[in-house]
Motif scaffolding. Structure first.
Motif, PDB file in Angstrom:
ATOM      1  N   ARG A 486       0.823  -1.209   0.000  1.00 54.97           N
ATOM      2  CA  ARG A 486       0.000   0.000   0.000  1.00 54.97           C
ATOM      3  C   ARG A 486       0.857   1.259   0.000  1.00 54.97           C
ATOM      4  NH1 ARG A 486      -3.830  -0.955   4.825  1.00 54.97           N
ATOM      5  NH2 ARG A 486      -4.173   1.293   4.620  1.00 54.97           N
ATOM      6  N   ILE A 487       1.967   1.167   0.689  1.00 57.04           N
ATOM      7  CA  ILE A 487       2.876   2.324   0.717  1.00 57.04           C
ATOM      8  C   ILE A 487       3.392   2.621  -0.683  1.00 57.04           C
ATOM      9  CG2 ILE A 487       5.101   3.175   1.570  1.00 57.04           C
ATOM     10  CD1 ILE A 487       4.572   1.517   4.123  1.00 57.04           C
ATOM     11  N   ILE A 488       3.750   1.558  -1.393  1.00 54.57           N
ATOM     12  CA  ILE A 488       4.286   1.738  -2.744  1.00 54.57           C
ATOM     13  C   ILE A 488       3.230   2.336  -3.678  1.00 54.57           C
ATOM     14  CG2 ILE A 488       5.123   0.485  -4.789  1.00 54.57           C
ATOM     15  CD1 ILE A 488       6.633  -1.344  -2.741  1.00 54.57           C
ATOM     16  N   THR A 489       2.008   1.857  -3.539  1.00 54.11           N
ATOM     17  CA  THR A 489       0.924   2.419  -4.349  1.00 54.11           C
ATOM     18  C   THR A 489       0.791   3.919  -4.088  1.00 54.11           C
ATOM     19  OG1 THR A 489      -0.204   0.321  -4.014  1.00 54.11           O
ATOM     20  CG2 THR A 489      -1.501   2.110  -4.991  1.00 54.11           C
ATOM     21  N   PHE A 490       0.881   4.271  -2.821  1.00 53.64           N
ATOM     22  CA  PHE A 490       0.771   5.678  -2.450  1.00 53.64           C
ATOM     23  C   PHE A 490       1.934   6.508  -3.004  1.00 53.64           C
ATOM     24  CE2 PHE A 490       1.553   9.117   0.677  1.00 53.64           C
ATOM     25  CZ  PHE A 490       0.421   9.857   0.384  1.00 53.64           C
ATOM     26  N   MET A 491       3.125   5.925  -2.922  1.00 53.76           N
ATOM     27  CA  MET A 491       4.295   6.617  -3.464  1.00 53.76           C
ATOM     28  C   MET A 491       4.113   6.858  -4.960  1.00 53.76           C
ATOM     29  SD  MET A 491       7.199   4.434  -1.436  1.00 53.76           S
ATOM     30  CE  MET A 491       8.705   5.348  -1.565  1.00 53.76           C
ATOM     31  N   GLU A 492       3.594   5.841  -5.635  1.00 51.08           N
ATOM     32  CA  GLU A 492       3.357   5.972  -7.076  1.00 51.08           C
ATOM     33  C   GLU A 492       2.446   7.141  -7.387  1.00 51.08           C
ATOM     34  OE1 GLU A 492       1.935   2.104  -8.064  1.00 51.08           O
ATOM     35  OE2 GLU A 492       3.871   1.491  -8.924  1.00 51.08           O
ATOM     36  N   SER A 493       1.389   7.284  -6.586  1.00 49.88           N
ATOM     37  CA  SER A 493       0.431   8.355  -6.872  1.00 49.88           C
ATOM     38  C   SER A 493       1.068   9.725  -6.651  1.00 49.88           C
ATOM     39  CB  SER A 493      -0.842   8.183  -6.028  1.00 49.88           C
ATOM     40  OG  SER A 493      -0.555   8.445  -4.677  1.00 49.88           O
ATOM     41  N   GLU A 494       1.925   9.849  -5.650  1.00 49.51           N
ATOM     42  CA  GLU A 494       2.608  11.133  -5.426  1.00 49.51           C
ATOM     43  C   GLU A 494       3.589  11.428  -6.558  1.00 49.51           C
ATOM     44  OE1 GLU A 494       2.659  13.716  -2.591  1.00 49.51           O
ATOM     45  OE2 GLU A 494       0.658  12.921  -2.956  1.00 49.51           O
ATOM     46  N   LEU A 495       4.298  10.402  -7.003  1.00 45.66           N
ATOM     47  CA  LEU A 495       5.242  10.584  -8.111  1.00 45.66           C
ATOM     48  C   LEU A 495       4.493  11.030  -9.369  1.00 45.66           C
ATOM     49  CD1 LEU A 495       7.535   7.469  -7.543  1.00 45.66           C
ATOM     50  CD2 LEU A 495       8.278   9.862  -7.424  1.00 45.66           C
ATOM     51  N   GLN A 496       3.342  10.385  -9.548  1.00 49.28           N
ATOM     52  CA  GLN A 496       2.509  10.727 -10.697  1.00 49.28           C
ATOM     53  C   GLN A 496       2.105  12.202 -10.666  1.00 49.28           C
ATOM     54  OE1 GLN A 496       0.187   7.174 -11.607  1.00 49.28           O
ATOM     55  NE2 GLN A 496       1.982   7.523 -12.904  1.00 49.28           N
ATOM     56  N   ALA A 497       1.849  12.689  -9.465  1.00 46.12           N
ATOM     57  CA  ALA A 497       1.453  14.094  -9.293  1.00 46.12           C
ATOM     58  C   ALA A 497       2.653  15.032  -9.409  1.00 46.12           C
ATOM     59  CB  ALA A 497       0.769  14.276  -7.940  1.00 46.12           C
ATOM     60  N   GLY A 498       3.833  14.473  -9.683  1.00 43.11           N
ATOM     61  CA  GLY A 498       5.006  15.307  -9.890  1.00 43.11           C
ATOM     62  C   GLY A 498       5.849  15.553  -8.650  1.00 43.11           C
ATOM     63  N   ARG A 499       5.488  14.911  -7.544  1.00 46.28           N
ATOM     64  CA  ARG A 499       6.242  15.127  -6.305  1.00 46.28           C
ATOM     65  C   ARG A 499       7.491  14.239  -6.250  1.00 46.28           C
ATOM     66  NH1 ARG A 499       2.439  18.145  -6.458  1.00 46.28           N
ATOM     67  NH2 ARG A 499       4.096  19.150  -7.638  1.00 46.28           N
ATOM     68  N   GLN A 500       8.327  14.522  -5.261  1.00 45.98           N
ATOM     69  CA  GLN A 500       9.560  13.751  -5.083  1.00 45.98           C
ATOM     70  C   GLN A 500       9.593  13.072  -3.720  1.00 45.98           C
ATOM     71  OE1 GLN A 500      11.488  17.409  -6.537  1.00 45.98           O
ATOM     72  NE2 GLN A 500      13.237  16.066  -6.974  1.00 45.98           N
ATOM     73  N   ILE A 501      10.495  12.101  -3.599  1.00 37.19           N
ATOM     74  CA  ILE A 501      10.493  11.239  -2.404  1.00 37.19           C
ATOM     75  C   ILE A 501      11.902  11.048  -1.843  1.00 37.19           C
ATOM     76  CG2 ILE A 501      10.048   8.867  -1.621  1.00 37.19           C
ATOM     77  CD1 ILE A 501       7.811   8.703  -3.674  1.00 37.19           C
ATOM     78  N   TYR A 502      12.002  11.141  -0.539  1.00 37.97           N
ATOM     79  CA  TYR A 502      13.239  10.733   0.145  1.00 37.97           C
ATOM     80  C   TYR A 502      13.040   9.346   0.728  1.00 37.97           C
ATOM     81  CZ  TYR A 502      14.760  15.687   0.672  1.00 37.97           C
ATOM     82  OH  TYR A 502      15.154  16.975   0.489  1.00 37.97           O
ATOM     83  N   ILE A 503      14.046   8.505   0.602  1.00 34.23           N
ATOM     84  CA  ILE A 503      14.020   7.217   1.307  1.00 34.23           C
ATOM     85  C   ILE A 503      15.287   7.152   2.151  1.00 34.23           C
ATOM     86  CG2 ILE A 503      14.099   4.713   1.062  1.00 34.23           C
ATOM     87  CD1 ILE A 503      12.603   5.146  -1.637  1.00 34.23           C
ATOM     88  N   VAL A 504      15.119   7.077   3.444  1.00 30.70           N
ATOM     89  CA  VAL A 504      16.272   7.171   4.338  1.00 30.70           C
ATOM     90  C   VAL A 504      16.455   5.872   5.117  1.00 30.70           C
ATOM     91  CG1 VAL A 504      17.315   8.467   6.220  1.00 30.70           C
ATOM     92  CG2 VAL A 504      15.824   9.630   4.599  1.00 30.70           C
ATOM     93  N   SER A 505      17.695   5.436   5.198  1.00 32.42           N
ATOM     94  CA  SER A 505      17.991   4.241   5.989  1.00 32.42           C
ATOM     95  C   SER A 505      19.040   4.576   7.032  1.00 32.42           C
ATOM     96  CB  SER A 505      18.555   3.129   5.100  1.00 32.42           C
ATOM     97  OG  SER A 505      17.644   2.827   4.084  1.00 32.42           O
ATOM     98  N   PRO A 506      18.951   3.938   8.170  1.00 37.23           N
ATOM     99  CA  PRO A 506      19.990   4.143   9.181  1.00 37.23           C
ATOM    100  C   PRO A 506      21.230   3.381   8.754  1.00 37.23           C
ATOM    101  CG  PRO A 506      18.459   2.473   9.933  1.00 37.23           C
ATOM    102  CD  PRO A 506      17.952   2.953   8.598  1.00 37.23           C
ATOM    103  N   LEU A 507      22.346   3.825   9.186  1.00 32.71           N
ATOM    104  CA  LEU A 507      23.572   3.102   8.889  1.00 32.71           C
ATOM    105  C   LEU A 507      24.095   2.478  10.151  1.00 32.71           C
ATOM    106  CD1 LEU A 507      25.666   5.010   6.307  1.00 32.71           C
ATOM    107  CD2 LEU A 507      24.485   2.821   6.167  1.00 32.71           C
ATOM    108  N   VAL A 508      23.883   1.194  10.263  1.00 27.17           N
ATOM    109  CA  VAL A 508      24.373   0.535  11.461  1.00 27.17           C
ATOM    110  C   VAL A 508      25.781   0.003  11.255  1.00 27.17           C
ATOM    111  CG1 VAL A 508      22.316  -0.004  12.768  1.00 27.17           C
ATOM    112  CG2 VAL A 508      22.849  -1.321  10.744  1.00 27.17           C
ATOM    113  N   GLU A 509      26.097  -0.283  10.009  1.00 28.25           N
ATOM    114  CA  GLU A 509      27.421  -0.845   9.723  1.00 28.25           C
ATOM    115  C   GLU A 509      28.522   0.097  10.163  1.00 28.25           C
ATOM    116  OE1 GLU A 509      24.957  -3.276   7.161  1.00 28.25           O
ATOM    117  OE2 GLU A 509      25.019  -1.163   7.573  1.00 28.25           O
ATOM    118  N   GLU A 510      29.562  -0.484  10.734  1.00 27.62           N
ATOM    119  CA  GLU A 510      30.660   0.361  11.148  1.00 27.62           C
ATOM    120  C   GLU A 510      31.620   0.645   9.999  1.00 27.62           C
ATOM    121  OE1 GLU A 510      31.818  -1.714  14.718  1.00 27.62           O
ATOM    122  OE2 GLU A 510      29.835  -1.029  15.356  1.00 27.62           O
ATOM    123  N   SER A 511      31.840  -0.351   9.190  1.00 24.12           N
ATOM    124  CA  SER A 511      32.805  -0.117   8.118  1.00 24.12           C
ATOM    125  C   SER A 511      32.139   0.635   6.980  1.00 24.12           C
ATOM    126  CB  SER A 511      33.372  -1.448   7.609  1.00 24.12           C
ATOM    127  OG  SER A 511      32.679  -1.879   6.467  1.00 24.12           O
TER     128      SER A 511
END
Ligand code: ADP
Ligand code: MG
Length: 712
Positions: A486-511
């Motif tokens: 459902r999240i992806i469907t929603f993202m698609e609709s925002e992209l369709q409307a011309g909006r942009q998206i951030y996708i953020v991940s934490p960095l747990v890796e030390e190296s």
């Protein structure tokens, strides 16, 4: 030789500490008597709860007074040392077996016929009651008297003074301090050392530093915090030490504030022509809060007193514009103004922004970062004559702090996102500037009020407590990865409307290498989900021009999705981005999440922050995420973060430059901080130069402050 022990004495001078013990202590950074005594217990165990050997039962955790009837090595699956013990007056009533595994030294200390205090948990095993690895203590002749039995049974303890006269149990039969372990030293050995140091210290002892609570002698508090006779005493003592620490900190703050006030500043902000020009050209009105802050700053700059001001405001509240106005006042008066950002991305963003806003003026905007120097004109920092002629605005990172880059003729230094720098760096920058420029510190991290008083107590504070009108609403929701479709469907609709998206991940890796790999595989994942979208990638390893290009593409809407680590945390401004999806949101701190969320809702569109977490509903680690769903107010979030994580942790993240705080509880205690600040100011009012003999310890306290100012 009759000299009594002092806190400053080296542990090496004590004959009863073995060379091996000394080595262990030193390795842990403990060199003096005071070092050991100022290392506080991590917690306490109430080992007073006594019990009767005859009635002890499976599952009890008790302190018992026992007599040893037999002793020896045994072997079942492992070798261990065993005592059979019972009540003294009942020779045939062996009730309990005590077993020690992997502790051969115990066998050397214990023997048949001894009377012991033992503490531990009783378990029934094969029909027998057993304590494994109990803590123990041998009772001496006089210890077997009624007093100790009373203590062991949990009855009222005798008055503290009387107790000191006699030998007391250390590890059992009392409230026992538990310290953080030292590798290579059994806890009881360490505890024994603390005990003996306290025994050998003289009864009267001036505290190291200024005495904030003479009615409760420091010496007594030391006893109470290590070996409290009652639980309340331990709290009382902690409170006293906390106040001592709080006072020291607030005294330094008060001192710094006064010193800054005495220092002559420059009279800048005499000419507002650039400011009026800028404001007239803006497509929007300033908020009332922005106007108020600009006026506060201007008044400071126009006065001969040096400005030392903090500009606090939530993300997106428009601090940059306030700072720019301040810089324009400064430049209009013939001085150079500088802005220091914590990262290169931000420095570059400010630089570009200022270039655009000031394009029609004769102001030369220059960029100084560690990677390169850009300039709208020719940058020749080493030529003061040239520098003096052109009105100049410098933007840079900490590279501006390096000697060869130090700006000439600096009238104003703006330090952006101060929490990334720390107090010392701020001081260093200011003092390195040679003259005494006005200083404006900006922070987008709302911090709890108490911390403001501690970290920024030497600054005047302006707060932008109002958001510009026309900002899109931000909706925040907590979701489980199971909702992904459902999240992806929603993202698609925002992209369709011309909006942009951030996708953020934490960095747990030390190296870094693995971090890079993780970020790249996240990118691949999203490329597979949105094969027709252009997706950018940004993480710590992508640097310089490449990073700049990635940001530029996203800003210019050439890429529609930006997969990133927390490098997008501060200040990045793309109003068209309306979704921020945060993976494993529970692994971020509350304030950090709020910062991240500040990247969206910057335009007029409604925005959505989706917090993804694999945690099950009801898990208390989700509490902080629910706070975010509930409120957008940064100050509220800061207070909540403080409450959830505790002052020590919040402070740690703030990279405060406050140094080690041993009693973080005072950081959350507004009353204590006010009291300490009041006391500090009263002293400085009465004796501004601290020349009175009784203020010598206070002089010492601020000596460092003065040193950093001179040498920094
Ligand atoms: P922050 O306080 O997070 O540094 P910025 O200064 O970056 O916020 O401002 C965020 C955005 O809001 C910028 O694009 C800026 O131009 C815009 N802005 C600033 N003040 C106003 C205002 N009074 N009305 C409308 N937009 C504003
Ligand atoms: Mg900003």
């Amino acid at each position: 030789m009759d000299r009594s022990l002092q806190l400053a004495d080296s542990l090496g001078s004590l004959p009863w500490i073995s060379p091996r013990e000394l080595k262990t202590l030193n390795a842990a950074g403990l060199a003096s008597v005071g070092d050991v005594l100022m290392r506080m217990p991590r917690r306490y165990e109430d080992r007073r709860r006594g019990g009767d050997v005859a009635s002890v039962q499976n599952g009890d955790t008790v302190c018992l007074q026992v007599h040893v009837y037999s002793a020896g090595w045994r072997f079942s699956y492992k070798r261990y040392f065993e005592l059979s013990v019972g009540a003294e007056d009942e020779p045939h009533g062996v009730r309990l077996l005590l077993r020690w595994f992997n502790m051969p030294y115990v066998a050397k200390l214990l023997a048949v016929g001894m009377d012991l205090f033992v503490y531990g948990r009783v378990r029934e095993y094969g029909g027998r009651l057993i304590m494994v690895n109990p803590d123990f203590e041998q009772m001496e002749e006089e210890d077997t008297g009624s007093r100790l039995v009373a203590a062991a049974m949990g009855d009222a303890a005798p008055p503290a003074a009387a107790v000191q006269e006699q030998r007391q149990p250390i590890h059992t039969g009392r409230i026992v301090p538990i310290y953080r372990g030292l590798s290579g030293m059994p806890p009881r050995t360490y505890r024994g050392i603390v005990w003996r140091l306290l025994q050998e210290l003289p009864r009267q002892l001036p505290p190291a530093g200024y005495d904030v609570a003479p009615k409760y002698p420091y010496r007594e508090a030391l006893n109470d915090i290590h070996f409290p006779a009652e639980d309340e005493l331990q709290h009382k003592a902690r409170m006293r030490f906390a106040l001592q620490e709080c006072f020291a900190q607030q005294f330094r703050v008060a001192w710094r504030r006064r010193r800054a006030q005495q220092e002559g500043g420059m009279v800048t902000a005499t000419d507002g022509a650039y400011v009026h020009e800028l404001l007239a050209a803006l497509p929007f009105e300033l908020t009332a809060a922005q106007k108020r802050c600009i006026e506060e700053v201007r008044a400071d700059m126009a006065s001969p007193r040096r400005m030392n001001r903090l500009l606090q405001g939530d993300v997106g509240s428009g601090k940059t514009l306030v700072a720019l106005c301040a810089m324009l006042y400064c430049i209009g008066s013939g001085y150079t103004a500088a802005l220091i950002a914590p990262t290169q991305i931000l420095a570059e963003q400010h630089y570009r922004n200022f270039c655009r806003l000031l394009a029609h003026t004769d102001i030369r905007v220059s960029l100084r970062t560690s990677d390169r120097a850009d300039d709208t004109g020719s940058l020749q920092l080493d030529n003061p004559a040239e520098a003096d002629r052109t009105p100049r605005l410098l933007v840079g990172t900490h590279a501006l702090l390096y000697k060869k880059n130090r700006p000439q003729n600096l009238g104003l230094a703006v330090v952006d996102e101060q929490h990334k720098f720390g107090v010392e760096q701020r001081e260093r920058f200011i003092s390195s500037a040679g003259t005494a420029p006005d200083v404006l510190v900006m922070t987008a991290t709302p911090i709890p009020r108490t911390l403001t008083l501690t970290l920024y107590g030497d600054l005047d504070v302006s707060v932008i407590d109002e958001m510009p009108a026309g900002r899109g609403e931000i909706v925040t929701a907590l979701r489980n990865p199971a909702h992904m479709k459902r999240i992806i469907t929603f993202m698609e609709s925002e992209l369709q409307a011309g909006r942009q998206i951030y996708i953020v991940s934490p960095l747990v890796e030390e190296s870094e290498k693995r971090a890079h790999a993780a970020a790249t595989s996240e990118l691949e994942r999203w490329r597979a989900i949105f094969p027709n979208e252009s997706i950018g990638l940004l993480h710590g390893r992508i640097q310089g021009d490449e990073k700049e290009a990635v940001m530029a593409d996203f800003r210019d809407n050439k890429t529609h999705i930006l997969v990133a680590t927390t490098v997008v945390e501060v200040g990045v401004d793309v109003p068209n981005a309306t979704i921020m999806l945060i993976n494993d949101a529970d692994s971020f701190g509350l304030s950090q999440l709020h910062q991240l969320r500040g990247r969206i809702g910057r335009g007029s569109h409604k925005s959505y922050c989706i917090l993804l977490s694999k945690l099950k509903k009801g898990d208390e680690r989700l509490d902080k995420l629910n706070v975010l769903c509930r409120t957008n107010n940064g100050f509220e979030i800061a207070e909540e973060d403080f409450r959830l994580r505790g002052p020590g942790d919040v402070l740690g993240t703030a990279q405060s430059g406050l140094g080690a705080v041993q009693f973080p509880e005072w950081l959350a205690d507004l009353r204590l901080i006010h009291r300490a600040t009041r006391d500090a100011n009263a002293i400085l009012d009465a004796d501004p130069a601290l020349t009175r003999p009784e203020h010598a310890p206070l002089r010492e306290l601020v000596q460092n402050e003065d040193d950093t100012a001179v040498t920094g």
